[in-house]
Motif scaffolding. Structure first.
Motif, PDB file in Angstrom:
ATOM      1  N   UNK A 187       1.691   7.169  -5.873  1.00 47.48           N
ATOM      2  CA  UNK A 187       0.826   8.825  -6.813  1.00 47.48           C
ATOM      3  C   UNK A 187       0.863   9.911  -5.751  1.00 47.48           C
ATOM      4  N   UNK A 209       0.996  -1.094  -0.101  1.00 44.73           N
ATOM      5  CA  UNK A 209      -0.067  -0.231  -0.280  1.00 44.73           C
ATOM      6  C   UNK A 209       0.800   1.030  -0.077  1.00 44.73           C
ATOM      7  N   UNK A 229      -4.835  14.293  -8.694  1.00 46.45           N
ATOM      8  CA  UNK A 229      -5.367  12.901  -8.494  1.00 46.45           C
ATOM      9  C   UNK A 229      -4.564  11.561  -7.642  1.00 46.45           C
ATOM     10  N   UNK A 230      -4.030  12.126  -6.482  1.00 42.64           N
ATOM     11  CA  UNK A 230      -3.699  11.573  -5.818  1.00 42.64           C
ATOM     12  C   UNK A 230      -4.894   9.935  -4.810  1.00 42.64           C
ATOM     13  N   UNK A 231      -5.492  10.391  -5.719  1.00 46.37           N
ATOM     14  CA  UNK A 231      -6.971   9.049  -4.889  1.00 46.37           C
ATOM     15  C   UNK A 231      -7.248   9.254  -3.501  1.00 46.37           C
ATOM     16  N   UNK A 232      -8.144   9.094  -2.873  1.00 48.94           N
ATOM     17  CA  UNK A 232      -8.083   8.750  -1.139  1.00 48.94           C
ATOM     18  C   UNK A 232      -7.623   8.395  -0.056  1.00 48.94           C
ATOM     19  N   UNK A 233      -7.596   6.800  -0.839  1.00 45.97           N
ATOM     20  CA  UNK A 233      -7.638   6.127  -0.131  1.00 45.97           C
ATOM     21  C   UNK A 233      -5.674   6.534   0.282  1.00 45.97           C
ATOM     22  N   UNK A 234      -5.083   6.119  -0.325  1.00 41.92           N
ATOM     23  CA  UNK A 234      -3.666   6.795   0.618  1.00 41.92           C
ATOM     24  C   UNK A 234      -3.157   8.387  -0.423  1.00 41.92           C
ATOM     25  N   UNK A 238       0.240   2.592 -12.542  1.00 37.28           N
ATOM     26  CA  UNK A 238       0.115   3.976 -11.431  1.00 37.28           C
ATOM     27  C   UNK A 238       0.545   5.465 -12.918  1.00 37.28           C
ATOM     28  N   UNK A 239       0.588   4.714 -13.946  1.00 37.53           N
ATOM     29  CA  UNK A 239       0.844   5.981 -15.104  1.00 37.53           C
ATOM     30  C   UNK A 239       2.377   6.618 -15.322  1.00 37.53           C
ATOM     31  N   UNK A 252       2.510   2.121  -2.983  1.00 36.95           N
ATOM     32  CA  UNK A 252       1.982   2.497  -4.183  1.00 36.95           C
ATOM     33  C   UNK A 252       1.667   4.142  -4.074  1.00 36.95           C
ATOM     34  N   UNK A 308      -4.063  13.584   3.614  1.00 40.90           N
ATOM     35  CA  UNK A 308      -4.642  13.329   4.071  1.00 40.90           C
ATOM     36  C   UNK A 308      -4.451  13.034   6.012  1.00 40.90           C
TER      37      UNK A 308
END
Lengths: 380, 380
Positions: B87, B80, B232-237, B115-116, B83, B241
């Motif tokens: 990100x 995790x 676009x870091x996302x939420x979960x990781x 992850x591009x 990733x 936050x």
């Protein structure tokens, strides 16, 4: 210092005093579940692990009626699957209709947007569910959304959405249906295949009464098919990778939270021993009714719209002049951990969780104390 | 059926026979850790949880010498954080120098690409470490990479990379340094601030001897600063936050795996009671030496380049004509779970894990049996 002293030190941090838990989760676990948490560990590449994973997956699939859909267990909290649904099954830059009836619907919107997708929002007032005709209208106005997200049970307001009806509408519009069932699965019925749910996820620490650390979901073939053409799905939440490991070796790409899986297995067997899904859901329904009756008997009002009461958490309006947080604090002093109000209705609500290991005697005690606390606070 | 019967049924799935574990992880846990796993649960928004999170975080920060860096605990496996590093701290489409000395270096490449981002690879032959001059040369050739990834301890080959020297080179080139310390942290020394590590992560189920389900990391200010400009870091990781929740309430954005955090706290206190980090690392060093000596005494060869032996896992070459998987199976019949060879060297190696709850007597028994097994297999 010996080991027992260390254990006592740590226990003093987390359990300085005995509390009866009526939380929104993590919830109190059944004694046999806690025993199962202390099994010695072993390799997740062993045949024993494969047998555990397979058995747990099949039992859960039966419970949520997922014969066609694939049940996945992942090392994450429930929100991990929220992220997975968007990264795997929505085109980058694509649109999602996010229905919001409280804090967790709002979280789905954040997940959509932080992953580079666009959220079209259908938001209701706190305490209200989404109605099928409202969803139909929103989908007519927004025919270009790729998916609809639904919070099955909104923990912040105590509302259970009419999921089968909503899913039916979404399917009529040929949309993928993603369901946050975190505080619903295990207490509210779920029929994955019949209702046409494409991704429905939950967490271990809610209605199954298992400690936190494990997320479970059922994923439809349509999601896997769509994922094949979605770029940059990442590694950790790549659902095609999870499917591959499941099919190849009944395991997960990275190390799974074995204790929580063992504990979930114990709960699923306990459900079977109790007489199956219906008996278990009935237990929750009876418990929820007993709690709602207790609230009404105190002359207090329920926050949720009648007919859409949550089977897992009851949100209560405080009487005029009484603050939700004061009820929480006073109840804590008396040995009861309820849940504070949450989000925009925080100030004038408190919440009573119904999940996990709770006895009828504890519920009666809760209300005896709650009555006194409310009276005290009213006189202030 | 009563609860004890259910527990026995499940125990029969996961422990059909007693096995002594010399696995690559999950590893056998200390008895006091298993006891700690069965504490009753509670809300992660309670002040008790905050005290637990704070205490665990501060103890871990001390152990890995992270005064400036921020220690985070997340509900995931170690991957995790792999990733998360990409990100949060690499521009979409940007380049990363991925050093590969085995299967887990290769996983980092997959994470980068899925992850591009673009991976520039520095790959060594299995069994060899990355040398500082090789990293220097690669960075001179690729001045446009944003970060370097290093596997501290490669579980598939039993090699410990010279991390402080490699990090020094990366810092001379002004690159972010991401370290997979999954099978290193807790057994190989880590000095986060002094070595200039920007993100160094591990899992609970390795050298700390805690069940799987929890990932830990130290994250530098440079990573948080860079994350602010990464879309676009996302939420979960989303590491920003996590930092916000840590600072606001000593907790996590979504529900954490509380039992594993309690267990890690118990281990960190046990380390303190043993005399601190040095005493604990010495225990691991002595154990690793005992195991390597045992291998050499049997006339077998170590797979790793001398001078770079792993303190947590020993990879052994099988004698000519003997297959690694046969050694694994025969040892299992005798009650020892070692680890199979992994990746490209799978065929002619097997692995002995040193992590978690292992006594010297068990090591001696392991080699007594291994000797007989090797002799049997040679005569075939």
């Amino acid at each position: 210092m010996n080991c027992d002293e260390i254990l006592r030190e740590v226990e003093n941090i987390v359990w300085p005093k005995k509390l009866k838990l009526f939380t929104a989760g993590p919830v109190a676990c059944f004694p046999e579940v806690l025993k199962a948490m202390s099994f010695q560990m072993f390799s997740h590449r062993s045949k024993e692990y494969q047998a555990l994973h397979r058995d747990t997956t099949l039992r859960l699939a039966e419970f949520i009626e997922a014969k066609k859909a694939t049940v996945l267990l992942i090392p994450a909290s429930g929100t991990g699957f929220m992220e997975a649904s968007i990264r795997n099954a929505v085109t980058p830059g694509g649109k999602v209709l996010v229905t919001i009836i409280g804090a967790f619907g709002n979280r789905y919107r954040e997940v959509v947007e932080s992953n580079g997708r666009k959220a079209v929002v259908l938001e209701k007032k706190p305490g209200e569910p989404v109605l099928p005709e409202e969803l139909d209208e929103a989908l007519k106005k927004n025919p270009d959304v790729e998916a609809v997200t639904i919070t099955y049970n909104e923990t912040s307001t105590g509302v259970l959405n009419p999921l089968p009806e909503l899913a039916k509408v979404a399917k009529e519009h040929d949309k993928l249906v993603f369901v946050d069932a975190v505080s619903a699965m295990g207490a509210a019925d779920i029929k994955v295949d019949e209702w046409g749910l494409d991704l429905v996820f939950a967490s271990s620490q809610k209605a199954f009464g298992v400690p936190p650390g494990l997320a479970m979901a059922a994923v439809s073939e349509a999601v896997f098919e769509k994922a094949k053409n979605i770029p940059n799905r990442g590694w950790y939440f790549d659902l095609l990778k999870y499917k591959k490991y499941l099919e190849k070796q009944w395991s997960t790409p990275s190390t799974p939270p074995i204790p929580q899986i063992i504990a979930l297995n114990v709960v699923l067997r306990t459900i079977e021993a109790m007489g199956g899904k219906k008996a278990w859901l009935d237990m929750y329904a009876r418990r929820a009714e007993r709690i709602r009756k207790g609230v009404l008997d105190l002359g207090l009002e329920l926050f949720a719209t009648p007919g859409y009461y949550s089977p897992t958490i009851t949100v209560v309006k405080t009487p005029p002049g009484v603050k939700g947080v004061d009820v929480y604090n006073k109840m804590r002093e008396r040995g009861f951990e309820i849940a504070k109000g949450y989000g925009p209705v925080k100030e004038y609500t408190f919440r009573i969780g119904h999940m996990g290991y709770i006895t009828d005697e504890e519920i009666d005690e809760l209300f005896k104390n709650l009555k006194e606390v409310i009276e005290e606070l009213k006189q202030k």
